[in-house]
Design an enzyme around this catalytic site. Structure first.
Site, mmCIF file in Angstrom:
data_model
loop_
_atom_site.group_PDB
_atom_site.id
_atom_site.type_symbol
_atom_site.label_atom_id
_atom_site.label_comp_id
_atom_site.label_asym_id
_atom_site.label_seq_id
_atom_site.Cartn_x
_atom_site.Cartn_y
_atom_site.Cartn_z
ATOM 1 N N HIS A 18 0.856 -1.159 -0.044
ATOM 2 C CA HIS A 18 -0.101 -0.217 0.028
ATOM 3 C C HIS A 18 0.819 1.360 -0.155
ATOM 4 O O HIS A 18 0.562 1.987 -0.917
ATOM 5 C CB HIS A 18 -0.988 0.032 1.260
ATOM 6 N N GLU A 19 1.803 1.121 0.992
ATOM 7 C CA GLU A 19 2.731 2.515 1.020
ATOM 8 C C GLU A 19 3.598 2.651 -0.277
ATOM 9 O O GLU A 19 4.151 3.631 -0.614
ATOM 10 C CB GLU A 19 3.539 2.468 2.255
ATOM 11 N N HIS A 22 1.972 4.639 -2.641
ATOM 12 C CA HIS A 22 2.201 6.013 -2.712
ATOM 13 C C HIS A 22 3.376 6.461 -2.997
ATOM 14 O O HIS A 22 3.806 7.684 -3.582
ATOM 15 C CB HIS A 22 1.910 6.369 -1.086
#
Length: 421
Positions: A18-19, A22
């Site tokens: 998920h990170e 980003h």
């Protein structure tokens, strides 16, 4: 120990991806990324590489990518600050010392009068002889405070300076990578474990059941029922469930021969009062290893799990679930331990499901979540200008508080179920 390791693997994998979404799109847009963190709270481990510090933190409550220009990333030099400056060969400031005595003959001390460390990059103040001096600041200047070094962030390298499209992609990439992780897991499961064929092959017949009485055997391949072709196991179960008490003419293939069986399904009453047919056969899908089918399987499973989670979410919103039906980190930890007992492949299915769940939850238009930020970007697109940062920040702050209260309540329920039931 097995549960701990399994939880670290599952939690670390879904949060990391998920990170990573980003992070990749932030770097692609030219945003200065200060920290890539797995977990929250106190730092356990940290490693600096390039502009970014990579950390592992104590509490398994998510993670974050801290970008220049975030609400908590403001570096301001107020008038009256005493700072120490080190200049490079071009007479530009390359290091600014705050709140500390520096024993270095090359340091120039000044009392700050004004400074711009984002757009025009300069600092002005009074030196030790009380003369007003002004220096340009290097784009790569470092601020040192209490022994910790922080790169300044020129405005063009901050999140807020980027186009609406790049900001949207940077935020959306987190949930997107959760879906990509799920697809990758299902794809690898399809390659190494094989893709279930769903062929209507009986693997076990229950003693004294209608199927056993009719002469059905393990290994029978069901070809048709009452003349209707049966292509997969779901066709078989659907036909049988809708034929309670009715005689069925079932054609099976056995040892390359077709055999006709006459079976009358038993009538079974479900908890909701519905009556369905049952003939007493067990099924375990055979697996086939085919890379092309594995790709299709990856997309298919990701789609099906997404639909299931969305349906559960609709039920939750409609009030069909209560707080007791939700699980926080403690509950997920407990379930992960149980799932791990069934083997690595089962644990990976669980990981993929959790990854999709995280992706969907983060896309909800709620303050403090990725979906909340995307909602504000949508408003910006409609208005033609961004929402006031202070107002948006207040909305996200309230959202964080409410989410933390919900997390505490859910975690308390998890602990009660774990220790007091």
């Amino acid at each position: 120990m097995q549960t701990i390791l399994a939880f670290i693997l599952v939690f670390g994998l879904i949060v990391f991806f998920h990170e990573l979404g980003h992070f990749i799109f932030a770097k692609r847009a030219g945003i200065l990324v200060r920290e890539f963190a797995i977990g929250m709270g106190p730092k356990i481990f940290g490693m600096t590489k390039g502009e970014t510090i990579y950390t592992i933190r104590l509490l398994p409550l998510g993670g974050y990518v801290r970008m220049a220009g975030d609400d908590f990333d403001r570096i301001e030099l107020q008038p009256g600050y005493r700072v120490g400056l080190i200049l490079n060969n071009e007479e530009k400031v390359e290091k600014i010392y705050l709140n500390q005595n520096v024993q270095n003959p090359n340091v120039l001390f000044m009392e700050v009068e004004r400074a711009d460390l984002t757009k025009k990059l300069w600092i002005e103040g009074y030196d030790e002889e009380e003369r007003l001096v002004r220096f340009d600041v290097s784009r790569n200047a470092i601020i040192v405070e209490n022994g910790e070094e922080t790169l300044i962030a020129p405005y063009d390298r901050t999140f807020e300076a980027k186009s609406l499209w790049n900001r949207t992609l940077t935020i959306f990439a987190g949930p997107l990578f959760n879906f990509l992780l799920a697809f990758a897991i299902f794809l690898l499961l399809g390659i190494f474990q094989g893709v279930p064929t769903n062929e209507p092959i009986v693997t076990e017949v229950v003693d004294n059941s209608p199927a056993a009485v009719a002469g059905m055997q393990a290994g029978d391949y069901v070809k048709s029922i009452n003349g209707k072709p049966i292509n997969e196991w779901a066709d078989l179960t659907s036909y049988v469930q809708n034929s309670a008490g009715k005689e069925l003419s079932v054609i099976v293939e056995r040892n390359e021969e077709l055999v006709e069986l006459n079976i009358v399904p038993d009538t079974v009453k479900l908890e909701n009062g519905e009556e369905v047919g049952q003939i007493g056969v067990m099924y375990k899908s055979p697996f086939v290893k085919n890379p092309f089918k594995a790709v299709v399987y990856g997309f298919q499973q990701t789609w099906e799990y997404t639909i299931l989670i969305l349906q559960a979410l609709v039920h939750l919103i409609a009030g069909h679930f209560t707080l007791d039906d939700l699980a926080g980190p403690v509950g997920i930890y407990q379930v992960t331990g149980e799932v791990a007992k069934h083997g690595f492949f089962t644990l990976m299915y669980w990981t993929a499901a959790l990854s999709i769940n995280l992706g969907i939850m983060n896309l909800l238009p709620l303050p403090a979540l990725d979906g909340g930020r995307l909602m504000f970007f949508g408003i910006e697109a409609l208005r033609g200008k961004p929402v006031d940062r202070q107002k948006e920040g207040m909305v996200h702050f309230v959202g964080i508080v409410l989410l933390m209260i919900l997390m505490i309540a859910v975690t308390w329920n998890d602990i009660q179920r774990l220790f007091f039931q």
